[in-house]
Design an enzyme around this catalytic site. Structure first.
Site, PDB file in Angstrom:
ATOM      1  CB  SER A 232     -64.368  40.776  15.593  1.00 49.99           C
ATOM      2  OG  SER A 232     -63.787  42.286  15.100  1.00 49.99           O
ATOM      3  CG  ASP A 233     -57.670  39.697  17.172  1.00 49.36           C
ATOM      4  OD1 ASP A 233     -57.258  40.899  17.257  1.00 49.36           O
ATOM      5  OD2 ASP A 233     -56.750  38.931  17.562  1.00 49.36           O
ATOM      6  CD1 TRP A 234     -57.926  46.973  15.538  1.00 53.27           C
ATOM      7  CD2 TRP A 234     -59.125  45.549  16.935  1.00 53.27           C
ATOM      8  NE1 TRP A 234     -58.620  47.594  16.713  1.00 53.27           N
ATOM      9  CE2 TRP A 234     -59.350  46.949  17.372  1.00 53.27           C
ATOM     10  CE3 TRP A 234     -59.872  44.742  17.481  1.00 53.27           C
ATOM     11  CZ2 TRP A 234     -59.857  47.222  18.696  1.00 53.27           C
ATOM     12  CZ3 TRP A 234     -60.588  44.890  18.736  1.00 53.27           C
ATOM     13  CH2 TRP A 234     -60.747  46.126  19.215  1.00 53.27           C
TER      14      TRP A 234
END
Length: 831
Positions: A232-234
């Site tokens: 995932s992106d953060w």
């Protein structure tokens, strides 16, 4: 085994999976902290560290105050080089940079398409064209992974704007996805064997990317054959069961929000099959093996790697990405005897990178003024700023003391005292482990001594609450009526400003009291503080620059934007140069006929002054050697080797994403609809007869090239493809670069083609660097798919039988030769 032991022998992944408990498998599926995965000491599975970003390996520190790390040219500058070999070199060197930060996975490259030109991360992406993007991304990934560091191609997919990026739905039809937005990811899998993919924050046609089973499972794993992990992106994980069941492997950062106990509960409830957990864990362990993590006990300490060969590479890449847009009367390169007025807001400061997660703490920064003085001599270069172009007030520099306290009220003695050189703090991690990220406060203490008397503007933005005091008096209240704004990825307030009168030579004391924010409902909590102060500027400063310009042989204007405009977290408001830069250019050009404009932006800008200046060079953000790279090009020590990777429209309304309907851009009611379809960038300008300011692929040089006759090795397209060769001679007196581009235009074709096709599409290119008198051959190969469009109904790539023109070009607006190839029978290939 204990945590100090490592697995020196080959890793038996299946045996490890058998030994791991379900709880341990689940623990691997979320980060331990901001940058590392969870270790399993009893099985010698180490923590694996990842690091931002595309133009440098930052490590675990703050955005600009961590361990020094080499700052490379941004992606659009690399895109402008049209140089796959350079992309490989950059990737290989970044592998060493990442390892110096203890990281084994780099969160790069960014391959989102330049859809609007206003995307805040336009600078971080290569191009508007999927082929150019794909070629550079594949080379960059190979450079990283050939040297043992995993690449993380991002952001999957259609994450092409920063507006409402964590919730917006990119509504894109399948044909457009297949032809424009998916090809870089497809190439990364099929041609580079990429090891990690980062999913975007956005939704795709209503479904969050981390839960998008069609995109992750059906397309990436099923059709493309991807065998790496999805990360995932953060804070970009949005669900428990649906995310894992879609094949999403790693939630970042940690500790877990949707994994951990919640995922174990989902398994117990029958919402997630244990075999699904095992499959994800297997992919993670394979990644750990690929990056050599099992050969160590965990991330090594961060070090700074300031190598001479890295400096030389960054300097060369900066010049290779420079695009010469205009050079009337061959003003450039400049004679070494000229006197130069270096003017503009970017002259005396090194604008080396864009903003957001791509930022790093460069070991040094060379300003344009410094570069020019080194190239032409101190006595030949004079400098005036003229005006400003910053979005936020200029950050306060100096010796700044930070006193950290337990709790939010600054009570008791400081638990830790640190110092900073700039009051621009982004606390990924706190400097002392005993401090609680959710319950701390900081008192920042600094002094400021102005060199000039006059009106100064102070500005503060804070994620958390803060108040600034000058000599004991409240200067800025960043606490009352606090509300989310556009700073620090949308987690801080908009900058609050105050104008004050200050006296030259008087030392003022600044104190800022800051307290950490409460944990956000969505779990995305940022702790940050920025304070700036600067003398206000107006017409007198422009007049001073104009006077200086009139006294020198050449006026070089260093204008554009900077990392507060071209930044993750928000899109640009328009294509206009900010501040009074247009007025400065016009005024200088009126008094000095030899005016050069050096543009530093992350994308296109309107140029109302273009006809009034002699030369224009687009320099993007070329890294820590920015001043030297610019001086190399202006002096002729290096040739501007770049070609535009993005069309420069004359005005914003000419952009392919522009529409009277806000739903098309910037979006409305949580949706942004890609109404232009496949007609992005030059495909739009060509097909709809919209003349650009500068076409895709455009760029001049300091020499001339003679093109020979283009020849195709066959006139009949077969499965083996067609190769077009073009002999090229540098017939001028200077070194130079020519980029030969091959576009395909469908001519006679089946009458029942159900879709509109672009006038032409880039399908191959060749970059030749030649010395005077030297010859070379551009070899341009295409295959049947290069003639095809995607038929959604039949789920196949389709190339109708008929004739196709092969357009040999210097850029999208300069077709030099035209060949033809016949496809005798319809060609198709399943998705």
């Amino acid at each position: 085994m204990n945590s100090e032991q490592t697995r020196g022998a080959a890793v038996n992944i299946e045996q490890l999976l058998d030994e791991l408990t379900l709880e341990e498998q689940v623990s691997l599926m979320a980060g331990a902290d901001f940058w590392t995965t969870v270790p399993i000491p009893r099985l010698a599975i180490p923590a694996v560290k990842v690091s931002d970003g595309p133009n440098g390996a930052r490590g675990a520190g703050g955005l600009t105050n961590g361990t020094p790390a080499a700052a490379f040219p941004c992606a659009i500058a690399l895109g402008a080089s049209w140089n796959s070999d350079a992309a490989y070199e950059m990737g290989a060197t970044l592998a060493a940079e990442a390892r110096s930060k203890g990281a084994r996975v780099l969160l790069a490259p960014t391959v989102n398409i330049h859809r609007s030109g206003l995307n805040g991360r336009n600078f971080e992406c290569y191009s508007e064209d999927p082929l150019l993007t794909s070629m550079l991304a594949v080379a960059y990934i190979k450079g990283l992974q050939d040297n043992g560091v995993g690449a993380t191609i991002k952001h999957f997919v259609a994450n092409d704007s920063e507006i409402d990026r964590q919730t917006v739905s990119s509504d894109v039809d399948e044909r457009t996805l297949r032809e424009i937005y998916l090809p870089p990811f497809e190439a990364a899998v099929k041609k580079a064997g990429v090891w990690a993919v980062m999913t975007g924050y956005n939704r795709l046609n209503g479904i969050h990317m981390d839960s998008h089973k069609w995109a992750l499972q059906d397309v990436m794993r099923g059709e493309f054959g991807y065998d790496g992990i999805f990360m995932s992106d953060w804070f970009g994980t949005n669900s428990v069961a649906s995310s894992v069941n879609a094949g999403h492997d790693l939630e970042m950062p940690g500790p877990a929000r949707y994994r951990g106990t919640r995922l174990l509960d989902a398994v117990k409830a029958g919402e997630v099959d244990p075999e699904t957990i095992r499959a994800a864990t297997r992919r993670l362990l394979v990644l750990f093996e690929r990056v050599g993590a099992f050969d160590s006990a965990g991330p090594e300490a961060e070090t700074s790697r300031d190598a001479p060969e890295t400096r030389a590479l960054i300097r060369r890449l900066g010049a290779e990405g420079a695009v010469l847009l205009k050079n009337e009367g061959d003003l450039l390169p400049l004679e070494n005897t000229v006197s130069i007025a270096a003017l503009g807001p970017n002259a005396g400061v090194a604008r080396l990178m864009g903003g957001g997660s791509a930022q790093i703490n460069a070991p040094y920064r060379v300003t344009p003024v410094e570069g020019l003085k080194a190239a032409f001599g101190d006595n030949r270069v004079s400098h005036a700023k003229g005006c400003t172009n910053n979005r936020l007030t200029q950050v306060l520099q100096g010796d700044i003391e930070l006193r950290f306290h337990h709790g939010r009220r600054l009570e008791g003695k400081p638990a830790h005292i640190a110092t900073e050189e700039a009051l621009n703090c982004f606390w990924f991690d706190l400097p002392a482990p005993e401090l609680d990220q959710n319950d701390f406060s900081v008192r920042a203490v600094a002094t400021f001594t102005p060199e000039e008397s006059g009106t100064y503007r102070a500005g503060m933005t804070n994620a958390g609450l803060a108040r600034a005091y000058l000599d004991g008096e409240l200067l800025i209240d960043g606490e009352s009526d606090w509300a989310h704004g556009q700073n620090f990825f949308g987690t801080a307030n908009d900058e609050r400003l105050a104008d004050i009168e200050l006296q030259a030579g008087t030392t003022y004391q600044l104190v800022i009291d800051y307290c950490s924010p409460a944990t956000a409902d969505n779990g995305i909590t940022v702790r940050a503080l920025r304070f700036g102060i600067e003398k206000t500027m107006g017409q007198p400063e422009i007049d001073d620059a104009v006077r200086l310009a009139a006294e020198q042989d050449v006026a070089v204007l260093f204008v554009g934007r900077q990392e507060e405009w071209d930044s993750e977290g928000y899109d640009l408001p328009d294509m206009t140069l900010p501040g009074r830069q247009n007025a400065l250019i016009e005024a200088v050009a009126a008094v000095n006929p030899n005016t050069v404009v050096v543009l530093q932006t992350g994308g296109p800008v309107e140029m109302p002054w273009l006809d009034k200046v002699k030369s224009v060079v687009q320099f993007w953000y070329p890294g820590q050697e920015v001043g030297n790279a610019i001086a190399d090009v202006l002096s002729g020590a290096a040739s501007p080797g770049g070609r535009l990777p993005q069309t420069f429209p004359r005005r914003m309304k000419d952009n392919s994403a522009w529409s009277e309907d806000a739903l098309t851009y910037p979006g409305k009611d949580g949706h942004v609809r890609y109404d232009e379809g496949v007609f992005v960038g030059y495909r739009h300008h060509d097909s709809h007869n919209v003349p650009p300011l500068f076409p895709f692929g455009f760029g001049l040089g300091y020499t001339q090239f003679t093109w020979g006759e283009a020849v195709a090795d066959t006139e009949i397209m077969t499965d083996a493809g067609v190769t077009v060769t073009v002999p090229i001679v540098n017939s001028g007196a200077a070194d130079g670069v020519e980029v030969v581009q091959l576009y395909v235009h469908p001519e006679a074709m089946a009458k029942d083609v159900p879709v509109a096709r672009p006038e032409k599409e880039l399908r191959a290119f060749a970059r030749l660097a030649l010395k005077p008198g030297q010859s070379g051959t551009a070899s341009l190969g295409i295959v049947p798919r290069d003639l095809a469009y995607f038929d959604v109904e039949r789920q196949r790539w389709m190339a109708p039988a008929g004739r196709y023109a092969l357009l040999v070009a210097a850029n999208a607006g300069d077709i030099r030769q035209r060949l033809a190839v016949d496809l005798e029978t319809e060609w198709s290939e399943p998705a």
